[in-house]
Design a protein around this motif. Sequence first.
Motif, PDB file in Angstrom:
ATOM      1  N   PRO A 198      49.437  26.795  21.224  1.00 58.36           N
ATOM      2  CA  PRO A 198      50.053  28.058  20.792  1.00 58.36           C
ATOM      3  C   PRO A 198      49.156  28.832  19.825  1.00 58.36           C
ATOM      4  O   PRO A 198      48.398  28.230  19.063  1.00 58.36           O
ATOM      5  CB  PRO A 198      51.327  27.594  20.074  1.00 58.36           C
ATOM      6  N   ILE A 199      49.269  30.171  19.891  1.00 56.70           N
ATOM      7  CA  ILE A 199      48.481  31.023  19.005  1.00 56.70           C
ATOM      8  C   ILE A 199      49.344  31.482  17.828  1.00 56.70           C
ATOM      9  O   ILE A 199      50.505  31.854  18.016  1.00 56.70           O
ATOM     10  CB  ILE A 199      47.951  32.257  19.771  1.00 56.70           C
ATOM     11  N   VAL A 200      48.794  31.436  16.625  1.00 51.21           N
ATOM     12  CA  VAL A 200      49.457  32.014  15.454  1.00 51.21           C
ATOM     13  C   VAL A 200      48.609  33.206  15.040  1.00 51.21           C
ATOM     14  O   VAL A 200      47.486  33.045  14.573  1.00 51.21           O
ATOM     15  CB  VAL A 200      49.561  30.988  14.309  1.00 51.21           C
ATOM     16  N   HIS A 201      49.139  34.405  15.242  1.00 54.27           N
ATOM     17  CA  HIS A 201      48.319  35.599  15.049  1.00 54.27           C
ATOM     18  C   HIS A 201      48.172  36.008  13.588  1.00 54.27           C
ATOM     19  O   HIS A 201      49.122  35.995  12.810  1.00 54.27           O
ATOM     20  CB  HIS A 201      48.898  36.786  15.825  1.00 54.27           C
ATOM     21  N   THR A 202      46.945  36.403  13.237  1.00 55.59           N
ATOM     22  CA  THR A 202      46.694  37.105  11.980  1.00 55.59           C
ATOM     23  C   THR A 202      45.411  37.911  12.135  1.00 55.59           C
ATOM     24  O   THR A 202      44.487  37.486  12.842  1.00 55.59           O
ATOM     25  CB  THR A 202      46.577  36.152  10.774  1.00 55.59           C
ATOM     26  N   ASP A 203      45.367  39.057  11.463  1.00 54.72           N
ATOM     27  CA  ASP A 203      44.183  39.909  11.551  1.00 54.72           C
ATOM     28  C   ASP A 203      43.150  39.564  10.488  1.00 54.72           C
ATOM     29  O   ASP A 203      41.974  39.870  10.612  1.00 54.72           O
ATOM     30  CB  ASP A 203      44.590  41.385  11.375  1.00 54.72           C
ATOM     31  N   VAL A 206      40.456  23.284  23.155  1.00 49.68           N
ATOM     32  CA  VAL A 206      40.784  22.983  24.557  1.00 49.68           C
ATOM     33  C   VAL A 206      40.384  21.539  24.878  1.00 49.68           C
ATOM     34  O   VAL A 206      41.142  20.774  25.486  1.00 49.68           O
ATOM     35  CB  VAL A 206      40.063  23.982  25.504  1.00 49.68           C
ATOM     36  N   GLN A 207      39.193  21.155  24.436  1.00 51.41           N
ATOM     37  CA  GLN A 207      38.707  19.791  24.703  1.00 51.41           C
ATOM     38  C   GLN A 207      39.560  18.735  23.998  1.00 51.41           C
ATOM     39  O   GLN A 207      39.853  17.674  24.559  1.00 51.41           O
ATOM     40  CB  GLN A 207      37.253  19.661  24.263  1.00 51.41           C
ATOM     41  N   LEU A 223      46.301  27.592  17.253  1.00 50.04           N
ATOM     42  CA  LEU A 223      45.096  28.407  17.137  1.00 50.04           C
ATOM     43  C   LEU A 223      45.419  29.596  16.250  1.00 50.04           C
ATOM     44  O   LEU A 223      46.152  30.507  16.652  1.00 50.04           O
ATOM     45  CB  LEU A 223      44.638  28.862  18.523  1.00 50.04           C
ATOM     46  N   VAL A 224      44.866  29.581  15.032  1.00 45.86           N
ATOM     47  CA  VAL A 224      45.223  30.618  14.066  1.00 45.86           C
ATOM     48  C   VAL A 224      44.127  31.674  13.991  1.00 45.86           C
ATOM     49  O   VAL A 224      42.964  31.347  13.737  1.00 45.86           O
ATOM     50  CB  VAL A 224      45.462  30.006  12.661  1.00 45.86           C
ATOM     51  N   GLY A 225      44.493  32.948  14.263  1.00 42.20           N
ATOM     52  CA  GLY A 225      43.512  34.021  14.212  1.00 42.20           C
ATOM     53  C   GLY A 225      43.947  35.214  15.040  1.00 42.20           C
ATOM     54  O   GLY A 225      45.135  35.349  15.355  1.00 42.20           O
ATOM     55  N   ARG A 226      42.979  36.073  15.395  1.00 41.18           N
ATOM     56  CA  ARG A 226      43.295  37.291  16.147  1.00 41.18           C
ATOM     57  C   ARG A 226      43.719  36.946  17.574  1.00 41.18           C
ATOM     58  O   ARG A 226      42.928  36.421  18.355  1.00 41.18           O
ATOM     59  CB  ARG A 226      42.079  38.222  16.167  1.00 41.18           C
ATOM     60  N   GLU A 227      44.950  37.302  17.878  1.00 35.73           N
ATOM     61  CA  GLU A 227      45.552  36.852  19.144  1.00 35.73           C
ATOM     62  C   GLU A 227      44.734  37.262  20.362  1.00 35.73           C
ATOM     63  O   GLU A 227      44.457  36.433  21.227  1.00 35.73           O
ATOM     64  CB  GLU A 227      46.987  37.364  19.262  1.00 35.73           C
ATOM     65  N   ALA A 252      46.545  22.351  12.933  1.00 37.81           N
ATOM     66  CA  ALA A 252      46.294  23.793  12.819  1.00 37.81           C
ATOM     67  C   ALA A 252      44.787  24.039  12.704  1.00 37.81           C
ATOM     68  O   ALA A 252      44.114  23.424  11.878  1.00 37.81           O
ATOM     69  CB  ALA A 252      47.016  24.347  11.595  1.00 37.81           C
ATOM     70  N   LEU A 253      44.281  24.938  13.549  1.00 37.13           N
ATOM     71  CA  LEU A 253      42.840  25.215  13.572  1.00 37.13           C
ATOM     72  C   LEU A 253      42.574  26.678  13.229  1.00 37.13           C
ATOM     73  O   LEU A 253      43.162  27.582  13.826  1.00 37.13           O
ATOM     74  CB  LEU A 253      42.288  24.903  14.968  1.00 37.13           C
ATOM     75  N   ASP A 254      41.680  26.885  12.274  1.00 40.43           N
ATOM     76  CA  ASP A 254      41.213  28.236  11.944  1.00 40.43           C
ATOM     77  C   ASP A 254      40.263  28.677  13.064  1.00 40.43           C
ATOM     78  O   ASP A 254      39.093  28.303  13.074  1.00 40.43           O
ATOM     79  CB  ASP A 254      40.498  28.198  10.590  1.00 40.43           C
ATOM     80  N   ALA A 255      40.810  29.448  14.015  1.00 38.98           N
ATOM     81  CA  ALA A 255      40.030  29.794  15.211  1.00 38.98           C
ATOM     82  C   ALA A 255      38.921  30.793  14.909  1.00 38.98           C
ATOM     83  O   ALA A 255      38.014  30.996  15.726  1.00 38.98           O
ATOM     84  CB  ALA A 255      40.958  30.355  16.293  1.00 38.98           C
ATOM     85  N   MET A 256      38.956  31.422  13.731  1.00 35.85           N
ATOM     86  CA  MET A 256      37.990  32.468  13.402  1.00 35.85           C
ATOM     87  C   MET A 256      36.847  31.957  12.527  1.00 35.85           C
ATOM     88  O   MET A 256      35.919  32.706  12.218  1.00 35.85           O
ATOM     89  CB  MET A 256      38.688  33.627  12.672  1.00 35.85           C
ATOM     90  N   GLY A 257      36.906  30.686  12.094  1.00 29.01           N
ATOM     91  CA  GLY A 257      35.936  30.180  11.134  1.00 29.01           C
ATOM     92  C   GLY A 257      34.750  29.490  11.784  1.00 29.01           C
ATOM     93  O   GLY A 257      34.915  28.673  12.690  1.00 29.01           O
ATOM     94  N   GLY A 258      33.530  29.791  11.293  1.00 28.92           N
ATOM     95  CA  GLY A 258      32.343  29.105  11.790  1.00 28.92           C
ATOM     96  C   GLY A 258      31.362  30.065  12.426  1.00 28.92           C
ATOM     97  O   GLY A 258      31.729  31.131  12.913  1.00 28.92           O
TER      98      GLY A 258
END
Lengths: 355, 355
Positions: free
Chosen positions: A64-69, A30-31, A42-46, A12-18
């Motif tokens: 897969p995306i796991v959505h959260t605002d 992706v890599q 991919l956890v974050g804004r879809e 699980a990756l925090d896609a919004m962090g950094g």
Amino acid sequence: MSAAASAPVRVALDAMGGDKAPGEIVLGAVQAAREYGIGVYLVGREEVIRAELAKHDTTGLDLPIVHTDEVIEMDDHPATAVRRKKNASMLLALQLVRDGKALGAVSAGNSGAMMAASLFTLKRLPGVDRPALGGIFPTKDNPCLVIDMGANTDCKPEYLQQFALMGSIYMERIFNVRSPRIGLLANGEEESKGDQLVIETHQLLKRSASMMGLNFIGNVEGRDIPAGAVDIVVCDGFVGNVVLKLSEGLAETLLGLIRAQMTSSLINKLAAAILLPGLRKVFKRLDYAEYGGVPLLGINGSAIISHGRSNAKAIKNALRVARQTAETGVAQAIAEGLTRLEEASKAEEQPQAEV
Amino acid sequence: MSAAASAPVRVALDAMGGDKAPGEIVLGAVQAAREYGIGVYLVGREEVIRAELAKHDTTGLDLPIVHTDEVIEMDDHPATAVRRKKNASMLLALQLVRDGKALGAVSAGNSGAMMAASLFTLKRLPGVDRPALGGIFPTKDNPCLVIDMGANTDCKPEYLQQFALMGSIYMERIFNVRSPRIGLLANGEEESKGDQLVIETHQLLKRSASMMGLNFIGNVEGRDIPAGAVDIVVCDGFVGNVVLKLSEGLAETLLGLIRAQMTSSLINKLAAAILLPGLRKVFKRLDYAEYGGVPLLGINGSAIISHGRSNAKAIKNALRVARQTAETGVAQAIAEGLTRLEEASKAEEQPQAEV
């Protein structure tokens, strides 16, 4: 998808962090999917994540995306943010691990919050006093793990003893080091050197190393870290944090001074161009991105805290390390090691009690 | 010679101390006498020193020899050696300072012994809890003093408060820094960061900086040292020693890796030759020899502890610093500063007591 029901296969990756989120973070996923065949939540804004994914060829990749605002920001107060933003991308990523849906979690976001959230969500392993951050340092030869790198400022000897065990298991399983050499950071090699904490920890490690199966080689000094004299350096998190930031700063300053000289004239630039391929090897060796991130050891699961400045390569490597940490059973081995230590300590105390 | 009867004009040098003694040590004295017009007592075995002096042109230089056969060796136990070898060259050099015959003392010998001997012979200044070693670090811009660099492993906030004062006076008088910026070494810039010692010291410095006339700018991190963000970094001697040895080791490793690349082929060697003059400037900036040695601050006199590896240049600079420390009244200023602090603290407590 059928495997997800039994054993987790994704990280699980925090896609919004950094600092470079979401672009470099999503690219890192992706890599990792392409190069290592890692499935990534991919956890974050879809819509944001979807837009980033659209920039790359993701055919056949398991992303897969796991959505959260909700997102924890870099300047949020860690503990408060973790309490209040219950649906933050970082927390959802860790919940996937807790619920057995993901192998591990990675975030390059607010590192204090990621640490607090990991502890809060995954909990300490039984027997662990204080989970600790293990940071990989580039050295002349092999990488060296410095533990603790900042999770615990005021420590007791027993904490440092556990750091030694956790670090040893990590280096064995993730870097394939056999019987890793453990050094205790001090202001001199003699066992009489150190502040009170280090002097007491030295005696504790000396007594308990063999029953923990640890290769404790004694005190080491600051110079031994870059020299690669040991595989693990044990220290409290205050000192570890100074070591980390001083090293980063010194390398930056030194390379900056050298770079300035190399570009100070046309002839220097030409000479530098000749040397560049070789120097790149040196710079690559010093590149934090090669190691991906810092594991929080001592918790019941695999959580990797990546540098705020992480680029795609750092994220790719962090995802690899998160999976490896889970698959090689680092957490379980730590729990077992601590149980063995406790039993051995009891057995050792027994005869004395009977006398 | 007539001046020696009233005020001292010479610096006392332990001619037998250091890895490169007596050759480089005596040469350093010759250079200091020639370049800076410093008179130097050469303390040690007369025939050995005489043989070294004979290798150089010493016409017109003020370089008297003070003979003694006894020497403290590098592997001697510091406290024991100072107690037993009462006529050791290091001790005689310090006695010349104590007896008002020399401005200051310099030794590149056993540094633990030199520290113990300085304390034992010259004594603490009134009001000083713990004398401390102030080490000069090369940075991107101006040099930075790290205090304490290893004299005191376990510290109290009051010690660190005094280190700040001593460091500030030293940087003002020896490096001509006006209102030097003082940072407290921590694992974050916020005042809530640090271990217990640092958190308490921060509050103490915040409250007392203005009455001590100090420019306390708050917490700094490891990276701020090489970046030159402050003029003085305050820390306990355990952390200071790690900082010192890590920096030395990291610079050595990094430059070693770069050097290896630069000599890995003929074409690389040619390119490196073009860059060499510029790179020499970088290396020179990182050269400990430029700064000569580390002062022990808080004692009643001027004592400089030079690196065991000191060459002639390091000794020359140490002799210059020893004289400057004495002539600019560093010790006296420290004593005065502490008296002012004590009085101010009393005055501050008074109203509360009367309420």
